[in-house]
Design a protein around this motif. Structure first.
Motif, PDB file in Angstrom:
ATOM      1  N   GLU A 129       0.863  -1.184   0.000  1.00  0.00           N
ATOM      2  CA  GLU A 129       0.000   0.000   0.000  1.00  0.00           C
ATOM      3  C   GLU A 129       0.892   1.223   0.000  1.00  0.00           C
ATOM      4  N   GLY A 130       0.655   2.144  -0.920  1.00  0.00           N
ATOM      5  CA  GLY A 130       1.318   3.435  -0.813  1.00  0.00           C
ATOM      6  C   GLY A 130       2.574   3.614  -1.633  1.00  0.00           C
ATOM      7  N   ALA A 131       2.965   2.621  -2.443  1.00  0.00           N
ATOM      8  CA  ALA A 131       4.018   2.892  -3.425  1.00  0.00           C
ATOM      9  C   ALA A 131       3.358   3.586  -4.610  1.00  0.00           C
ATOM     10  N   TYR A 132       4.167   4.180  -5.470  1.00  0.00           N
ATOM     11  CA  TYR A 132       3.564   4.918  -6.588  1.00  0.00           C
ATOM     12  C   TYR A 132       4.231   4.561  -7.916  1.00  0.00           C
ATOM     13  N   THR A 133       3.476   4.787  -8.979  1.00  0.00           N
ATOM     14  CA  THR A 133       4.028   4.826 -10.326  1.00  0.00           C
ATOM     15  C   THR A 133       3.856   6.257 -10.807  1.00  0.00           C
ATOM     16  N   VAL A 185       3.848   8.688 -13.922  1.00  0.00           N
ATOM     17  CA  VAL A 185       3.746   8.644 -15.380  1.00  0.00           C
ATOM     18  C   VAL A 185       3.487  10.059 -15.889  1.00  0.00           C
ATOM     19  N   GLU A 186       4.362  10.518 -16.748  1.00  0.00           N
ATOM     20  CA  GLU A 186       4.206  11.839 -17.374  1.00  0.00           C
ATOM     21  C   GLU A 186       3.838  12.899 -16.330  1.00  0.00           C
ATOM     22  N   GLY A 187       4.585  12.913 -15.232  1.00  0.00           N
ATOM     23  CA  GLY A 187       4.428  13.998 -14.249  1.00  0.00           C
ATOM     24  C   GLY A 187       3.359  13.785 -13.192  1.00  0.00           C
ATOM     25  N   GLU A 188       2.638  12.634 -13.254  1.00  0.00           N
ATOM     26  CA  GLU A 188       1.644  12.372 -12.203  1.00  0.00           C
ATOM     27  C   GLU A 188       2.054  11.132 -11.401  1.00  0.00           C
ATOM     28  N   LYS A 189       2.130  11.317 -10.091  1.00  0.00           N
ATOM     29  CA  LYS A 189       2.429  10.194  -9.208  1.00  0.00           C
ATOM     30  C   LYS A 189       1.117   9.524  -8.844  1.00  0.00           C
ATOM     31  N   ALA A 190       0.928   8.283  -9.280  1.00  0.00           N
ATOM     32  CA  ALA A 190      -0.291   7.552  -8.938  1.00  0.00           C
ATOM     33  C   ALA A 190       0.039   6.589  -7.807  1.00  0.00           C
ATOM     34  N   PHE A 191      -0.496   6.861  -6.610  1.00  0.00           N
ATOM     35  CA  PHE A 191      -0.273   5.961  -5.475  1.00  0.00           C
ATOM     36  C   PHE A 191      -1.182   4.753  -5.634  1.00  0.00           C
ATOM     37  N   MET A 192      -0.627   3.578  -5.315  1.00  0.00           N
ATOM     38  CA  MET A 192      -1.294   2.334  -5.711  1.00  0.00           C
ATOM     39  C   MET A 192      -1.729   1.510  -4.504  1.00  0.00           C
ATOM     40  N   SER A 193      -2.861   0.820  -4.678  1.00  0.00           N
ATOM     41  CA  SER A 193      -3.406  -0.093  -3.665  1.00  0.00           C
ATOM     42  C   SER A 193      -3.728  -1.418  -4.350  1.00  0.00           C
ATOM     43  N   PRO A 194      -3.841  -2.501  -3.578  1.00  0.00           N
ATOM     44  CA  PRO A 194      -4.164  -3.797  -4.192  1.00  0.00           C
ATOM     45  C   PRO A 194      -5.425  -3.741  -5.055  1.00  0.00           C
ATOM     46  N   GLY A 195      -5.347  -4.357  -6.224  1.00  0.00           N
ATOM     47  CA  GLY A 195      -6.474  -4.364  -7.157  1.00  0.00           C
ATOM     48  C   GLY A 195      -6.460  -3.197  -8.116  1.00  0.00           C
ATOM     49  N   ASP A 196      -5.574  -2.212  -7.890  1.00  0.00           N
ATOM     50  CA  ASP A 196      -5.494  -1.082  -8.829  1.00  0.00           C
ATOM     51  C   ASP A 196      -4.860  -1.542 -10.138  1.00  0.00           C
ATOM     52  N   PHE A 197      -5.278  -0.881 -11.194  1.00  0.00           N
ATOM     53  CA  PHE A 197      -4.842  -1.228 -12.544  1.00  0.00           C
ATOM     54  C   PHE A 197      -4.221   0.036 -13.147  1.00  0.00           C
ATOM     55  N   VAL A 198      -2.910  -0.018 -13.370  1.00  0.00           N
ATOM     56  CA  VAL A 198      -2.147   1.172 -13.769  1.00  0.00           C
ATOM     57  C   VAL A 198      -1.572   0.941 -15.164  1.00  0.00           C
ATOM     58  N   ILE A 199      -1.674   1.955 -16.028  1.00  0.00           N
ATOM     59  CA  ILE A 199      -1.109   1.775 -17.372  1.00  0.00           C
ATOM     60  C   ILE A 199       0.039   2.747 -17.632  1.00  0.00           C
ATOM     61  N   THR A 200       0.992   2.275 -18.387  1.00  0.00           N
ATOM     62  CA  THR A 200       2.097   3.097 -18.865  1.00  0.00           C
ATOM     63  C   THR A 200       2.131   2.920 -20.375  1.00  0.00           C
ATOM     64  N   ASP A 259       8.554   6.139 -13.564  1.00  0.00           N
ATOM     65  CA  ASP A 259       9.413   5.634 -12.506  1.00  0.00           C
ATOM     66  C   ASP A 259       8.512   5.183 -11.360  1.00  0.00           C
ATOM     67  N   HIS A 260       9.102   4.415 -10.462  1.00  0.00           N
ATOM     68  CA  HIS A 260       8.333   3.900  -9.324  1.00  0.00           C
ATOM     69  C   HIS A 260       9.072   4.236  -8.035  1.00  0.00           C
ATOM     70  N   GLY A 261       8.322   4.460  -6.977  1.00  0.00           N
ATOM     71  CA  GLY A 261       8.948   4.708  -5.675  1.00  0.00           C
ATOM     72  C   GLY A 261       8.070   4.140  -4.580  1.00  0.00           C
ATOM     73  N   ASN A 262       8.701   3.848  -3.449  1.00  0.00           N
ATOM     74  CA  ASN A 262       7.929   3.284  -2.338  1.00  0.00           C
ATOM     75  C   ASN A 262       8.236   4.030  -1.040  1.00  0.00           C
ATOM     76  N   PRO A 302      -6.046   8.275 -21.293  1.00  0.00           N
ATOM     77  CA  PRO A 302      -5.314   9.280 -20.523  1.00  0.00           C
ATOM     78  C   PRO A 302      -5.329   8.990 -19.018  1.00  0.00           C
ATOM     79  N   VAL A 303      -6.088   7.974 -18.614  1.00  0.00           N
ATOM     80  CA  VAL A 303      -6.146   7.629 -17.185  1.00  0.00           C
ATOM     81  C   VAL A 303      -4.923   6.775 -16.829  1.00  0.00           C
ATOM     82  N   ILE A 304      -4.299   7.087 -15.710  1.00  0.00           N
ATOM     83  CA  ILE A 304      -3.123   6.311 -15.291  1.00  0.00           C
ATOM     84  C   ILE A 304      -3.537   5.153 -14.383  1.00  0.00           C
ATOM     85  N   ASN A 305      -4.379   5.444 -13.400  1.00  0.00           N
ATOM     86  CA  ASN A 305      -4.727   4.421 -12.409  1.00  0.00           C
ATOM     87  C   ASN A 305      -6.245   4.241 -12.337  1.00  0.00           C
TER      88      ASN A 305
END
Ligand code: FE2
Length: 364
Positions: A137-141, A143-158, A165-168, A231-234
């Motif tokens: 919980e709480g790592a991010y992807t 993409v193009e200047g937006e940090k999308a913080f991720m939770s289980p079941g989220d679907f993220v596109i690049t 880039d990714h960070g935790n 255009p949606v990231i997460n």
């Protein structure tokens, strides 16, 4: 029989030499050898194996159980950092195509892990990526200047060529399923990639901007209508999961797929990416699906619940975060012991764009 023999005799060489009809195989082989020296070959010898009557696949049905996967991936955390690895990913290799970095003939799948405090540095590539969050919980992807913080079941596109880039910054490891189309891109021999000096992108938008701007039934001014990727990231699980529940309650449960939605590009209703599509399905408790097959080899993830999928003559028993592959044109049927959610990814949009996608629904 007599007339055949007479016919052959009639076609024989008048000088009594060898009859080419009697020696047809040798004559043909000699001809094939001669044309081979000019890099040519007879289509009629291979016609039925290159223009097959039905899909032929090298892809094997396979399941990876999350109990095994998670402990092995966690072990890799002590072996290499995300920075050194660029991406700390264990590849899910189809057992029929070991060493080829692919789960199906066109899709790569891998489990990526990012530990607390780590950054997986910014890069971009022609291959598009889908990420489906499994754990943490709480790592991010970004993409193009937006940090999308991720939770289980989220679907993220690049998307193609989008820097990411990714960070935790959280206190727990995060694991997700990466699916990329690079086997297909490499089939076309069209891969490019770029690795940047800096570790992270500058943030120019807020988390959730893309979903709010484009995924809420309105569109801001100035959106290019021909955009061929979303255009949606997460696409968050928190927003998608309740839709499945409502579908189930309204009785819209397909006998093969359950109560299912496809993730779409909100601008044109098309797939999220031109090369890959994804769906989320709720199989109600006691669901016994009927046989189905289609030409897109599909990677499934169990998000919730417990059930089985029969693929040809194999039966896979799955639970949360188990990942399994159904090869192209293999009949399969899902069953659920309790309310279960399956996420799936395939190359269906690419096949549909080329006009080659087919499906077969057995009678319910
Ligand atoms: Fe990447």
């Amino acid at each position: 029989m007599a007339s055949t023999t007479a016919g052959k005799r009639a076609q024989g060489k008048p000088n009594g030499g060898p009859d080419p009809k009697h020696n047809v195989d040798a004559v043909r082989e000699a001809y094939y050898d001669r044309i081979s020296k000019f890099d040519m070959a007879p289509l009629w010898k291979v016609m039925k194996s290159v223009v097959t009557k039905e899909p032929v696949t090298r892809c094997a049905p396979v399941i990876w159980h999350y109990d095994d996967v998670k402990s092995l991936v966690l072990e890799s955390g002590a072996l290499i950092s995300a920075e050194e690895a660029q991406r700390r990913v264990l590849i899910l290799e189809n057992p029929a195509m070991r060493g080829e970095s692919r789960a199906t003939n066109t899709l790569f799948a891998g489990i990526q892990m990012i530990l607390p405090g780590e950054v997986a540095p910014v890069h971009r590539h022609v291959s598009s990526a889908i990420r489906f969050v499994l754990d943490g919980e709480g790592a991010y992807t970004a993409v193009e200047g937006e940090k999308a913080f991720m939770s289980p079941g989220d679907f993220v596109i690049t998307a193609n060529w989008a820097p990411h880039d990714h960070g935790n910054p959280s206190k727990k490891p995060m694991l997700w399923l990466d699916v990329l189309d690079f086997p297909a891109v490499n089939f076309y021999e069209a891969s490019f990639a770029e690795y940047f000096e800096e570790g992270m992108q500058n943030t120019t938008r807020q988390d959730g901007d893309s979903l709010t701007f484009y995924g809420s039934g309105v569109l801001p001014d100035g959106i290019p209508v021909a955009l061929n990727r979303s255009p949606v990231i997460n696409y968050t699980y928190a927003r998608t999961r309740p839709i499945l529940e409502r579908l189930k309650k309204s009785g819209e449960v397909d006998p093969r797929h359950g109560a299912r939605v496809h993730y779409v590009n909100p601008i044109n209703g098309g797939p999220v990416l031109p090369t890959m599509g994804a769906s989320l399905a709720l199989l109600p408790k006691g669901f016994k699906g009927t046989d189905y097959r289609s030409t897109d080899g599909t990677i499934f993830v169990c998000v919730e619940g417990q059930g089985t999928t029969r693929v040809g003559d194999q039966v896979f028993e799955w639970g949360p975060n188990d990942i399994f592959v159904v090869p192209p044109w293999k009949p399969h049927a899902h069953g659920a012991a309790k309310d279960s959610v399956l996420f799936s990814i395939s190359d269906r949009p690419a096949q549909q764009a080329l006009g080659i996608w087919r499906e077969e629904k057995r009678a319910a």
